[in-house]
Scaffold this active site. Structure first.
Site, PDB file in Angstrom:
ATOM      1  N   LYS A 264      26.800   2.845  47.326  1.00  0.00           N
ATOM      2  CA  LYS A 264      26.888   3.058  48.778  1.00  0.00           C
ATOM      3  C   LYS A 264      26.185   1.914  49.495  1.00  0.00           C
ATOM      4  O   LYS A 264      25.014   1.639  49.253  1.00  0.00           O
ATOM      5  CB  LYS A 264      26.245   4.389  49.166  1.00  0.00           C
ATOM      6  CG  LYS A 264      26.177   4.638  50.677  1.00  0.00           C
ATOM      7  CD  LYS A 264      25.410   5.914  51.010  1.00  0.00           C
ATOM      8  CE  LYS A 264      25.182   6.050  52.508  1.00  0.00           C
ATOM      9  NZ  LYS A 264      24.379   7.235  52.862  1.00  0.00           N
ATOM     10  N   ASP A 269      22.892   2.791  59.557  1.00  0.00           N
ATOM     11  CA  ASP A 269      23.499   4.091  59.835  1.00  0.00           C
ATOM     12  C   ASP A 269      22.924   4.691  61.107  1.00  0.00           C
ATOM     13  O   ASP A 269      21.817   5.226  61.112  1.00  0.00           O
ATOM     14  CB  ASP A 269      23.276   5.045  58.662  1.00  0.00           C
ATOM     15  CG  ASP A 269      23.942   6.395  58.888  1.00  0.00           C
ATOM     16  OD1 ASP A 269      24.828   6.477  59.767  1.00  0.00           O
ATOM     17  OD2 ASP A 269      23.592   7.346  58.176  1.00  0.00           O
ATOM     18  N   LYS A 276      22.097  10.006  65.139  1.00  0.00           N
ATOM     19  CA  LYS A 276      20.819  10.468  64.618  1.00  0.00           C
ATOM     20  C   LYS A 276      19.760  10.465  65.716  1.00  0.00           C
ATOM     21  O   LYS A 276      19.846   9.683  66.673  1.00  0.00           O
ATOM     22  CB  LYS A 276      20.319   9.528  63.503  1.00  0.00           C
ATOM     23  CG  LYS A 276      21.132   9.496  62.246  1.00  0.00           C
ATOM     24  CD  LYS A 276      20.531   8.490  61.275  1.00  0.00           C
ATOM     25  CE  LYS A 276      21.350   8.396  59.991  1.00  0.00           C
ATOM     26  NZ  LYS A 276      21.218   9.601  59.170  1.00  0.00           N
ATOM     27  N   ASP A 287      20.076   2.185  53.992  1.00  0.00           N
ATOM     28  CA  ASP A 287      21.169   3.050  53.556  1.00  0.00           C
ATOM     29  C   ASP A 287      22.176   2.314  52.679  1.00  0.00           C
ATOM     30  O   ASP A 287      23.221   2.863  52.352  1.00  0.00           O
ATOM     31  CB  ASP A 287      21.859   3.661  54.778  1.00  0.00           C
ATOM     32  CG  ASP A 287      22.389   5.055  54.513  1.00  0.00           C
ATOM     33  OD1 ASP A 287      21.985   5.656  53.504  1.00  0.00           O
ATOM     34  OD2 ASP A 287      23.213   5.536  55.313  1.00  0.00           O
ATOM     35  N   ASP A 346      27.888  11.561  60.658  1.00  0.00           N
ATOM     36  CA  ASP A 346      26.650  11.143  59.994  1.00  0.00           C
ATOM     37  C   ASP A 346      26.686  11.449  58.497  1.00  0.00           C
ATOM     38  O   ASP A 346      25.730  11.184  57.792  1.00  0.00           O
ATOM     39  CB  ASP A 346      25.441  11.814  60.651  1.00  0.00           C
ATOM     40  CG  ASP A 346      24.128  11.171  60.237  1.00  0.00           C
ATOM     41  OD1 ASP A 346      24.157   9.992  59.825  1.00  0.00           O
ATOM     42  OD2 ASP A 346      23.076  11.839  60.320  1.00  0.00           O
ATOM     43  N   GLU A 348      28.675   9.892  56.439  1.00  0.00           N
ATOM     44  CA  GLU A 348      29.617   8.791  56.224  1.00  0.00           C
ATOM     45  C   GLU A 348      29.575   8.221  54.813  1.00  0.00           C
ATOM     46  O   GLU A 348      30.553   7.671  54.323  1.00  0.00           O
ATOM     47  CB  GLU A 348      29.339   7.668  57.239  1.00  0.00           C
ATOM     48  CG  GLU A 348      28.221   6.712  56.896  1.00  0.00           C
ATOM     49  CD  GLU A 348      26.852   7.357  56.744  1.00  0.00           C
ATOM     50  OE1 GLU A 348      26.070   6.903  55.901  1.00  0.00           O
ATOM     51  OE2 GLU A 348      26.567   8.338  57.477  1.00  0.00           O
ATOM     52  N   ARG A 350      29.555   9.498  51.836  1.00  0.00           N
ATOM     53  CA  ARG A 350      30.494  10.066  50.860  1.00  0.00           C
ATOM     54  C   ARG A 350      31.923   9.577  51.097  1.00  0.00           C
ATOM     55  O   ARG A 350      32.737   9.564  50.176  1.00  0.00           O
ATOM     56  CB  ARG A 350      30.415  11.589  50.892  1.00  0.00           C
ATOM     57  CG  ARG A 350      30.860  12.238  52.176  1.00  0.00           C
ATOM     58  CD  ARG A 350      30.354  13.662  52.319  1.00  0.00           C
ATOM     59  NE  ARG A 350      28.911  13.701  52.558  1.00  0.00           N
ATOM     60  CZ  ARG A 350      28.218  14.830  52.737  1.00  0.00           C
ATOM     61  NH1 ARG A 350      28.841  16.003  52.689  1.00  0.00           N
ATOM     62  NH2 ARG A 350      26.923  14.786  52.943  1.00  0.00           N
TER      63      ARG A 350
END
Length: 506
Positions: A264, A269, A276, A287, A346, A348, A350
């Site tokens: 990933k 993010d 967030k 991230d 949020d 995202e 996956r």
């Protein structure tokens, strides 16, 4: 701007007392309330002097404790530092790594230090050297005029004595390859998000692999559209900096197994339209730690010359709120042709990982391992220092957990209960990307599992073994440094991936 100072590592067959270094680092343990110096290979006069000094100074021999001594007879170093050996369930090699890291953190600015912590084998010497180098890690690349001159530099050189002469060259090369990989992953994670975004991440990886036996291929937005990678495109469409998919291929002659890695790589993010809270965004440059771990590990595996084929997919995007940002309720078509309803922008990670897993499946590898800072729920379950390991194959999951704990990437298995899957059902698309609120780490992994397919065709097709490493907790240390773990990026999972490749090579 300041430059990062890198600690070099030297393994030697010299006796500890004879090594020419500014500092000699020794270890002490606490047994039944008594602090005892680990005096292996030290002259009797030296050991007696240090033991008496520890008693007189009231040293406790605990983890994170260092005691400085000068005027110690029988050694060439002007300064002797005694570090407490941590206790607990960790392996002996991990305790040695942590003790060496503590000492190295206390030696910033010193040119050289010899580490004699009672290592009794080449494996233990490598652990000491690795802990010292990783403990001395600093990231000062962006220190400006206000801090560059006053910043405390890292230890210049770590020397680990007592290694059999026949092992010195090979062990040094192997240790350097792995610690350099961890440092590279840390650097990527620590780089500010205005400087590290999908395109520059891809450029960094390409440069890192240059001159090695790793082949790098980069897909830009146009190519991602051609290849139907709707998950990566959907997450990245809200940013002015387009997404990328970076594929690294290491294919040595004679490789018997094929390991696929998926990382990933959300370079920042914001949460997208489901934004967030401000405080939660402060560390979101990290991230992309999963992609950093995969990239660093593949280059290290190639440097080690392991006879195993490795393909890594780095799924890179920036999750922002631009005018084209995807919305809750959108439906995207993934690489494998299935449609996914977006529920929470949020969640995202996956989505980009699903495309990577589908691509990995197409290659029919012997196993797929993905690494991601995927869920806050995993932090709630396991804390800041432990990665959760899930998967569709008990043997692979147990192997990853065992290897992780051996090398210091503390790991714990988590389940994928069958009752979670129905919560991903929707009438709008083939599935949605979030499910029930509880067991969030397992819900996310259950979604990922949908995109891990079979190897082969027809009745003879076999499910590809897959393991998912959720490193949301250990990838970034917001608290005080400990052991060989600095504040900031940690390089979590790099060593686990290297050891897993080594096991497949065997």
């Amino acid at each position: 701007m300041a430059e990062n100072r890198r600690t070099t590592l030297t393994l030697t067959d010299q006796d500890p007392a004879a090594v020419q270094a500014d500092v000699l680092v020794l270890a002490a343990t606490k047994d039944d309330g008594q602090v005892n110096l680990v005096a292996d290979a030290l002259p009797e006069e030296t050991a007696g002097h240090v033991q008496s000094a520890l008693t007189a100074l009231g040293a406790e021999g605990g983890a994170e404790e260092t005691t400085r001594l000068t005027g110690v007879p029988g050694v060439s170093a002007e300064l002797v530092v005694v570090v407490g050996m941590p206790s607990g369930p960790a392996s002996r090699t991990e305790r040695l790594r942590r003790a060496a890291g503590v000492a190295a953190r206390a030696l910033g600015g010193k040119e050289s230090a010899a580490f004699a912590l009672g290592q009794s084998s080449t494996e233990e010497a490598v652990a000491v050297g690795s802990g010292a180098v990783l403990g001395a890690y600093t990231f000062a690349e962006h220190h400006g005029v206000g801090k560059a001159e006053s910043a405390k530099p890292a230890l210049g050189r770590a020397v680990v004595p007592g290694v059999p002469a026949d092992d010195v060259e090979t062990a040094t090369a192997q240790a350097r390859a792995v610690v350099d990989a961890v440092r590279y992953a840390r650097d990527l994670v620590n780089t500010p998000p205005n400087l590290l975004y999908p395109e520059s991440f891809a450029e960094s990886v390409t440069e890192r692999a240059a001159g090695s036996s790793v082949e790098v291929e980069v897909w830009d937005t146009e190519r991602l559209q051609e290849e139907r990678c709707g998950g990566i495109l959907g997450v990245g469409q809200g940013s002015g900096r387009g997404p990328r998919l970076v594929t690294l291929r290491y294919e040595p002659e004679g490789a018997g197994k094929h390991l696929a890695l998926v990382g990933k790589g959300i370079t920042f993010d914001s949460g997208g339209l489901c934004i967030k809270p401000g405080a939660s965004m402060v560390t979101m440059k990290m991230d992309m730690a999963g992609a950093a771990a995969c990239a660093a590990a593949v280059v290290a595996i190639a440097e080690l010359g392991l006879p195993v084929r490795v393909t890594a997919y780095l799924c890179l995007a920036e999750n922002m709120l631009g005018e084209l940002a995807q919305r809750p309720g959108d439906v995207v078509t993934m690489r494998d042709g299935r449609t996914v309803e977006i529920i929470n922008t949020d969640a995202e990670g996956r989505l980009v990982m699903a495309d990577g897993l589908a691509l990995a499946t197409e290659q029919g590898p012997d196993a797929i391992v993905d690494v991601a800072t995927l869920t806050g729920a995993c932090i709630i379950a396991l804390g800041d220092r432990t990665m959760g390991v899930m998967g569709n194959d008990d043997a692979l999951r147990e192997q990853v957990v065992e290897l992780g704990n051996e090398v210091g990437d503390t790991a714990w298995p988590l389940p994928l209960p069958e009752e979670i899957r129905p919560s991903l059902d929707t009438v709008v698309a083939d599935l949605k990307h979030t499910g029930e609120r509880s067991a969030g780490a397992s819900v996310a992994a259950t979604f990922l599992q949908e995109f891990v397919g079979k190897r082969g065709e027809g009745e003879e097709a076999e499910q590809i073994p897959w393991a998912h490493l959720d490193i949301a907790g250990p990838a970034f240390n917001e608290k005080t440094p400990w052991g060989y773990v600095p504040k900031g990026g940690t390089g979590a999972a790099v060593r686990t991936l290297v050891e897993l490749a080594r096991s497949y090579a065997r």
